[in-house]
Design a protein around this motif. Structure first.
Motif, mmCIF file in Angstrom:
data_model
loop_
_atom_site.group_PDB
_atom_site.id
_atom_site.type_symbol
_atom_site.label_atom_id
_atom_site.label_comp_id
_atom_site.label_asym_id
_atom_site.label_seq_id
_atom_site.Cartn_x
_atom_site.Cartn_y
_atom_site.Cartn_z
ATOM 1 N N TRP A 206 1.257 -1.224 -0.093
ATOM 2 C CA TRP A 206 0.181 0.066 0.165
ATOM 3 C C TRP A 206 1.023 1.487 -0.114
ATOM 4 O O TRP A 206 2.477 1.372 0.815
ATOM 5 C CB TRP A 206 -0.609 0.132 1.485
ATOM 6 C CG TRP A 206 -2.243 -1.233 1.619
ATOM 7 C CD1 TRP A 206 -1.659 -2.761 1.545
ATOM 8 C CD2 TRP A 206 -3.267 -0.592 0.494
ATOM 9 N NE1 TRP A 206 -3.227 -2.916 0.942
ATOM 10 C CE2 TRP A 206 -4.446 -1.858 0.888
ATOM 11 C CE3 TRP A 206 -4.122 0.769 0.562
ATOM 12 C CZ2 TRP A 206 -5.125 -1.771 0.377
ATOM 13 C CZ3 TRP A 206 -4.992 0.692 0.172
ATOM 14 C CH2 TRP A 206 -6.099 -0.297 0.429
ATOM 15 N N VAL A 207 0.499 2.677 -0.675
ATOM 16 C CA VAL A 207 0.660 3.266 -0.629
ATOM 17 C C VAL A 207 0.275 4.597 0.767
ATOM 18 O O VAL A 207 -0.284 4.729 0.634
ATOM 19 C CB VAL A 207 0.615 3.812 -1.713
ATOM 20 C CG1 VAL A 207 1.232 5.284 -1.946
ATOM 21 C CG2 VAL A 207 0.827 3.727 -3.234
ATOM 22 N N CYS A 208 1.371 4.400 1.502
ATOM 23 C CA CYS A 208 1.633 5.210 3.129
ATOM 24 C C CYS A 208 0.688 4.459 3.642
ATOM 25 O O CYS A 208 -0.585 5.019 4.131
ATOM 26 C CB CYS A 208 1.000 6.603 2.264
ATOM 27 S SG CYS A 208 2.066 7.827 1.421
ATOM 28 N N PRO A 209 0.810 3.320 4.173
ATOM 29 C CA PRO A 209 0.191 2.778 4.937
ATOM 30 C C PRO A 209 0.166 2.640 6.727
ATOM 31 O O PRO A 209 -1.266 3.095 6.806
ATOM 32 C CB PRO A 209 0.522 0.941 4.615
ATOM 33 C CG PRO A 209 2.106 1.467 4.992
ATOM 34 C CD PRO A 209 2.195 2.720 3.688
ATOM 35 N N LYS A 210 0.280 4.057 6.617
ATOM 36 C CA LYS A 210 0.530 4.542 8.348
ATOM 37 C C LYS A 210 -0.324 6.088 7.813
ATOM 38 O O LYS A 210 -0.817 6.784 8.959
ATOM 39 C CB LYS A 210 1.654 5.094 8.583
ATOM 40 C CG LYS A 210 2.073 3.629 9.167
ATOM 41 C CD LYS A 210 3.722 4.085 9.943
ATOM 42 C CE LYS A 210 3.951 2.575 10.047
ATOM 43 N NZ LYS A 210 4.858 2.650 10.859
ATOM 44 N N LEU A 211 -0.155 6.922 6.686
ATOM 45 C CA LEU A 211 -2.115 7.859 6.421
ATOM 46 C C LEU A 211 -3.114 7.961 6.790
ATOM 47 O O LEU A 211 -4.093 6.708 7.001
ATOM 48 C CB LEU A 211 -2.206 8.242 4.758
ATOM 49 C CG LEU A 211 -2.370 9.002 4.641
ATOM 50 C CD1 LEU A 211 -1.479 10.200 4.813
ATOM 51 C CD2 LEU A 211 -2.937 9.519 3.008
ATOM 52 N N ASP A 212 -2.562 9.043 8.568
ATOM 53 C CA ASP A 212 -4.462 9.364 9.229
ATOM 54 C C ASP A 212 -4.458 10.029 8.605
ATOM 55 O O ASP A 212 -6.009 9.738 9.614
ATOM 56 C CB ASP A 212 -3.399 8.874 10.888
ATOM 57 C CG ASP A 212 -4.736 8.954 11.715
ATOM 58 O OD1 ASP A 212 -5.224 8.418 11.951
ATOM 59 O OD2 ASP A 212 -4.348 10.383 12.649
#
Length: 443
Positions: A325-331
């Motif tokens: 995934w692209v930027c899996p930690k994007l919150d």
């Protein structure tokens, strides 16, 4: 406030309570004199603040001089010193009185509000504090001409420079020399500067020569706000920042070459957690290539970026098969003023990150959702539960669910669409609908 004389004696005999000295149109010299006497010999936090509102008053210069004359005998024990004045003559008059050594000074802030002013006070008042500031770790200068003397800005942890125009703006070589003298730098901010002449810069084929790289292993925060795209590009090509966590780009024209420098840095180490781009142009495919390397990114802010389209959102929501995934930690996602986005792509992004569904499930669900009306709160919960049951196990890192999204000034997003977002995202920010008297009518 009235207290008994015992509490009054305790307060007066505690010098730390009187260590904050402030002189301004709202803080009198008498109060500052009283605090200086009661602070005894403890380190002081000194602030002299005269905004441009009092620039036209005849007593502004006199008040600043009186304030400096009062504080001058105690400058040797200043822990922080902040000077804010409307124009350069007033700054010149104040700094002429900073001739004593400052062995305890840790933070220095000098701000001249009228940064475009040209006058004969352009010569610096050096050396400040006799050049003796062994504990100085933070410098913030706005339109203050210190002749780019490295003695003033060496061994710093925080460096903030702004308000330098035309001939007073620093060259790339000057900034690199300053950065070489600050190997422990943790925060760098360049704001409001005229760009450098491209002909004076090093040719681009020498940008990645390792022998010229300035290593900043502790740099965690950097901000470039109208600092000139050429200056920003050349600086980032000549420094190494393996610990950078926060990065701001604002009003920098075409950022595409800068994105390539960031991608080069990410090949070794770039634990970026916060990225903000405002009012700049970029190549969207190259930007996505960078985002693929930013696996630690938590907050992405794109403000007034016209080049952001559905292509970006689809890559954030539907990674290729066998790809992470692209930027899996994007919150947190900020799309303020990005009017080129389409609702279907934004909705697909939100749904795909509810429970980390694979691309084929996400696209099928999005198509089905587009044929139906907006879900109620109860049906939305049931929909999320069903998706979690149908999601197959994958070995790759699953994305985090978005907790905040900002669609302010995205006029293509209707009120009904915002209500749908609120069922899936905890914090949704948008431009509220206005009533006939300008009042907000959207909760």
């Amino acid at each position: 406030m009235l207290v008994c004389r015992y509490w009054r004696d305790v307060a007066i005999d505690t010098p730390e309570l009187w260590a904050d000295i402030c002189v301004s149109p709202h803080d009198s010299l008498e109060k500052a004199h009283r605090k200086l006497a009661r602070s005894k010999s403890v380190p002081l936090d000194i602030t002299i603040n005269f905004t441009p509102r009092v620039d036209n008053s005849s007593g502004a210069m006199e008040s600043i001089i009186h304030a400096m004359d009062l504080i001058r005998p105690a400058l040797w024990r200043a822990r922080s010193f902040r000077l804010s004045v409307p124009n350069k003559p007033q700054a010149h008059a104040a700094l002429l009185r900073c001739r004593e050594e400052a062995p305890y000074l840790e933070s220095l802030c000098i701000r001249v509000f009228h940064s475009m002013q040209e006058d004969h006070y352009s010569s610096p008042c050096l050396p400040l504090f006799k050049g003796h500031t062994p504990r100085l770790r933070s410098c913030s200068f706005t339109s203050f001409n210190f002749n780019w003397d490295r003695r003033v800005v060496s061994n710093l942890r925080v460096l903030q420079l702004g308000g330098y125009w035309n001939g007073s703006s620093p060259s790339v070589d000057t900034l690199l020399d300053i950065l070489r003298g600050c190997p422990g730098l943790e925060e760098l901010a360049l704001r409001n500067m005229s760009d450098v002449d491209p002909e004076t810069c090093v040719s681009l084929e020498h940008e990645f020569i390792s022998t010229k790289v300035v290593k900043l292993p502790r740099l965690t925060k950097a901000s470039f706000y109208y600092a000139g795209i050429m200056r920003t590009r050349m600086l980032l090509s000549q420094i190494s920042f393996p610990a950078l966590e926060s990065l701001d780009f604002c009003y920098l024209d075409n950022l595409t070459p800068v994105l390539e420098h960031l991608r080069q840095q990410s090949l070794t180490s770039l634990p970026l957690k916060y990225l903000r781009i405002e009012s700049s142009f970029l190549n969207e495919p190259k930007f996505i290539m960078l985002l693929r390397r930013l696996t630690s990114l938590v907050t992405l802010e794109l403000v007034d970026v016209e080049d952001v389209t559905c292509f970006l959102l689809k890559n954030l929501s539907s990674p290729p098969v066998a790809h992470p995934w692209v930027c899996p930690k994007l919150d947190r996602l900020n799309l303020d003023g990005c009017t080129a986005l389409e609702w279907d792509a934004l909705r697909g992004l939100v749904e795909s990150r509810l429970c980390g569904r694979p691309p084929q499930l996400s696209s099928a669900s999005t198509a089905a959702a587009s044929r139906s009306s907006f879900l109620s709160t109860a049906s939305a919960s049931a929909h999320i539960h069903a998706l979690s049951l149908s999601r197959p196990a994958t070995p790759t890192m699953q994305p985090c669910r978005l907790s905040s999204i900002d669609v302010t000034r995205c006029h293509q997003i209707s009120k009904e669409m915002v209500q749908w977002l609120k069922m899936y995202v905890r914090d949704v920010r948008c431009e509220p609908a206005k009533g006939i008297w300008g009042e907000s009518i959207l909760p």
